[in-house]
Design an enzyme around this catalytic site. Structure first.
Site, short mmCIF file in Angstrom:
data_model
loop_
_atom_site.label_atom_id
_atom_site.label_comp_id
_atom_site.label_asym_id
_atom_site.label_seq_id
_atom_site.Cartn_x
_atom_site.Cartn_y
_atom_site.Cartn_z
N CYS A 1 0.62 -0.89 0.42
CA CYS A 1 0.20 0.16 0.10
C CYS A 1 0.92 1.11 -0.22
O CYS A 1 1.76 1.79 0.93
CB CYS A 1 -0.93 -0.44 1.05
N CYS B 1 -0.58 3.96 2.47
CA CYS B 1 -0.37 3.84 3.64
C CYS B 1 1.42 4.32 4.39
O CYS B 1 1.16 4.85 5.30
CB CYS B 1 -0.73 2.51 3.60
N ASP B 2 2.03 3.57 2.82
CA ASP B 2 3.24 3.41 4.03
C ASP B 2 4.53 4.49 2.90
O ASP B 2 6.04 4.40 3.04
CB ASP B 2 4.06 2.40 4.33
#
Ligand code: NAP
Length: 306
Positions: A133, A136-137
């Site tokens: 992701c 997300c990261d």
């Protein structure tokens, strides 16, 4: 006992649906596979894009969602749904322990799982430089070198997003053209810090404690090379957990349950919320939004049949 609604799955979509169902005083239960709520986000190191909770870990955010449900006295049942049957308007669910539950409506919110490459190093480095992701990261790789694997919309959009943050982005795609829409591809190709490795597959993900390099093979020439990266984002599609519903509700070619923002499927009384339904953006916030929409649609349906 016939429930008004049974919610399958306890990720952000399922938990959001549970909150709305309790507040609407619907007779409901949530069925969760592991007895542990949160779904995919449990594994997300940091969630920085959910309003009001900057920097929270996925684990803590899911705990907050769950606490909210517990405060409203939601009933959770642990088990895996192995069969769905329709008995006229009633939906009959069988769990892996043989127990059965009946409901007037169901909300399928059991999500999807990122497809894995199944190469050496993938399991070892998950969360240690390897992520499924980018939104997300990605922020953890500011000014560093990363690779994105895949050639679909998600891979290309991830690579564009990462090109703004990272020093260098390699995109590793197994063919010589992208599956993603042209407008995104053109935007990607404009970036000077992006290099596309066409016709290439990852053979292994290497490092000591975190990701340090990838072995990449050109499938046309057979040549292998090593590229040094600090992170790798795998975006080779999702596998929706829709297998057991496929004979009852309509799914698309990739297995996603076909439903719009109102979460209605082709079967009256069956709703699909979160990552398991057809949609453009699979995020915590869109999953939570689906949960709310699903229960609103459930109430609309119940008003019609009751
Ligand atoms: P996807 O469209 O299925 O693309 C997956 C990509 O990964 C493909 O390029 C595929 O290669 C590659 N791939 C699959 N298995 C692989 C493997 N084992 N090894 C190496 N490469 C592999 O998945 P997605 O990008 O996650 O998108 C999911 C869905 O959401 C799609 O329908 C997409 O259109 C949609 N979506 C839409 C938008 C938008 O409209 N803005 C944004 C995001 C997602 P091949 O091309 O060779 O098959």
């Amino acid at each position: 006992m016939i429930y008004d609604v049974i919610i399958i799955g306890s990720g952000p979509a399922g938990l959001s649906a549970a909150i709305y169902a309790q507040r609407a005083e619907l007779k409901n239960i949530v069925i969760e596979k592991t007895g542990f709520s949160g779904g995919q986000i449990i594994n997300t190191y940091e969630v920085d894009n959910y309003p009001g909770t900057p920097g929270i870990s996925g684990f803590d955010l899911s705990a907050k969602f769950r606490e909210h449900c517990d405060k409203l006295n939601t009933t959770f049942v642990t088990g895996e749904v192995v069969e769905l049957k329709l008995e006229d308007d009633i939906k009959l669910l069988t769990l892996d322990d043989g127990s059965q539950y009946k409901a007037k409506t169901i909300v399928i919110a059991s999500g999807g799982l990122p497809r894995h490459l199944n190469v050496p190093g993938e399991d070892k480095f998950s969360g240690l430089g390897l992520s499924y992701c980018a939104t997300c990261d990605g922020a953890f790789f500011k000014n560093r070198k990363v690779a994105v694997v895949g050639g679909g919309d998600v891979a290309v959009e991830d690579a564009i997003f990462l090109s703004r943050i990272c020093e260098k982005v390699y995109v590793i795609h197994r063919r010589d053209e992208f599956r993603a829409i042209k407008s995104s591809v053109n935007k990607l190709l404009e970036n000077e810090n992006v290099t596309i490795l066409w016709d290439s597959v990852v053979e292994s993900i290497n490092g000591t404690e975190t990701v340090e390099s990838l072995d990449v093979k050109n499938v046309k020439t057979g040549e292998s090379s090593k590229i040094d990266v600090d992170g790798v984002f795998i975006a080779v599609g999702y596998i929706p957990t829709s297998q057991i519903y496929k004979d009852i509700v309509a799914t698309d070619d990739s297995g996603y349950i076909i439903a719009g923002e109102n979460t209605e499927t082709n079967v009256p009384g069956i709703f699909a919320a979160g990552d398991i339904r057809t949609k453009d953006l699979r995020q915590i916030i869109t999953a939570a939004s689906d949960g709310a929409n699903a229960i609103t649609a459930v109430e609309r349906y119940l008003n019609k049949i009751n």
